[in-house]
Enzyme design. Structure first.
Site, PDB file in Angstrom:
ATOM      1  N   ASN A  11       0.836  -1.198   0.000  1.00 49.07           N
ATOM      2  CA  ASN A  11       0.000   0.000   0.000  1.00 49.07           C
ATOM      3  C   ASN A  11       0.876   1.255   0.000  1.00 49.07           C
ATOM      4  OD1 ASN A  11      -2.534  -1.421   0.187  1.00 49.07           O
ATOM      5  ND2 ASN A  11      -1.977  -1.918   2.294  1.00 49.07           N
ATOM      6  N   ASN A  12       2.188   1.066  -0.176  1.00 48.33           N
ATOM      7  CA  ASN A  12       3.130   2.172  -0.085  1.00 48.33           C
ATOM      8  C   ASN A  12       3.463   2.682  -1.501  1.00 48.33           C
ATOM      9  OD1 ASN A  12       5.513   3.645  -0.014  1.00 48.33           O
ATOM     10  ND2 ASN A  12       6.413   2.419   1.648  1.00 48.33           N
ATOM     11  N   ASP A  72      10.006  -8.009   1.588  1.00 48.33           N
ATOM     12  CA  ASP A  72      10.333  -7.651   2.967  1.00 48.33           C
ATOM     13  C   ASP A  72      11.844  -7.477   3.013  1.00 48.33           C
ATOM     14  OD1 ASP A  72       9.734  -6.937   5.577  1.00 48.33           O
ATOM     15  OD2 ASP A  72       9.931  -8.967   6.346  1.00 48.33           O
ATOM     16  N   SER A  73      12.294  -6.543   3.831  1.00 52.29           N
ATOM     17  CA  SER A  73      13.728  -6.255   3.838  1.00 52.29           C
ATOM     18  C   SER A  73      14.140  -5.716   5.183  1.00 52.29           C
ATOM     19  CB  SER A  73      14.054  -5.230   2.741  1.00 52.29           C
ATOM     20  OG  SER A  73      13.344  -4.035   2.968  1.00 52.29           O
ATOM     21  N   GLY A 158      15.893   5.540   5.481  1.00 56.92           N
ATOM     22  CA  GLY A 158      16.146   4.552   6.533  1.00 56.92           C
ATOM     23  C   GLY A 158      17.586   4.593   7.041  1.00 56.92           C
ATOM     24  N   HIS A 185      20.444  -4.421  -2.234  1.00 60.32           N
ATOM     25  CA  HIS A 185      19.728  -5.665  -1.972  1.00 60.32           C
ATOM     26  C   HIS A 185      18.439  -5.735  -2.779  1.00 60.32           C
ATOM     27  CE1 HIS A 185      18.572  -2.357   0.493  1.00 60.32           C
ATOM     28  NE2 HIS A 185      17.654  -2.974   1.176  1.00 60.32           N
TER      29      HIS A 185
END
Ligand code: IMP
Length: 201
Positions: A11-12, A72-73, A158, A185
């Site tokens: 949803n981002n 996912d990270s 981040g 990544h």
């Protein structure tokens, strides 16, 4: 001929833009949950990126009937036993500003020499086919680095300002977006996924 569709299970909006660029030329129209009128919140309760991303991709594929891609990270710091890992987005406290998280990390690494400050970013992408096919598979990408004692650079997001790339002599936040995509990544996981999608039957 209309192309097949690939639903990005997020949803981002930032992730949608980024994933479009990273996947590059693939024989699918990328669609978002919003495009399909879907509202589905999937938590990330698991201990591994693979379980979290699989649950997201599978939920979106099941609900939409579309092929779905989820990610996912996180950042893994060896001296902290792999923390913050799957909890990277919530480390310290859910809304803690990143400079405070950097201070928290440095408080636990203080005095360690560079050789003991090793860390990596890891990204797992999961592709899930809707029922009745219901196949799923994943790709993974990693970038190795070290935790810098102080933040440098303003690009990225981040933990980028404290992620030191020894062979570049700078942090991830000092790279241009294109330079980051080439080694990150997420870039690596996405390029491996794009190869799979180009041959997807
Ligand atoms: P996700 O959205 O659940 O995958 O959250 C991953 C979290 O890991 C982000 O909120 C960041 O804290 C961290 N992270 C993942 N990739 C990166 C990156 O490329 N740079 C900096 N931090 C990252």
């Amino acid at each position: 001929m209309p192309q097949r569709r690939l639903l990005l299970a997020t949803n981002n909006p930032h992730k949608v833009t980024e994933m479009r660029a990273l996947l590059g030329d693939i024989p699918f129209d990328l669609v978002t949950p919003q495009d399909l009128g879907l509202t589905l919140e999937v938590a990330e309760p698991h201990a591994t990126y693979l379980e979290n991303a699989t649950e997201k991709a599978r939920s979106f594929a099941d609900v939409s009937g579309e092929l779905a891609l989820a990610d996912d990270s996180g950042l893994e710091i060896d001296a902290l036993g792999g923390e913050p890992g799957v909890r990277s987005a919530r480390f310290g406290a859910p809304d803690m500003p990143y400079p405070d998280r950097f201070a928290l990390i440095e408080g636990r690494l203080a005095g360690l020499p560079p050789a003991q400050r090793t860390a990596r970013f890891r990204c797992v992408l999961v592709l899930a086919a809707p029922p009745p096919d219901a196949r799923h598979l994943h790709t993974e990408g990693v970038v190795e680095g070290q935790i810098a004692p102080a933040a440098h650079g303003t690009a990225g997001f981040g933990y980028d300002p404290i992620f030191w790339l020894p062979e570049r002599g700078m942090t991830m936040a000092e790279l241009t977006p294109a330079e980051k995509d080439a080694i990150s990544h997420r870039g690596r996981a996405a390029r491996a996924m794009a190869t799979i999608l180009r041959g997807w039957k």
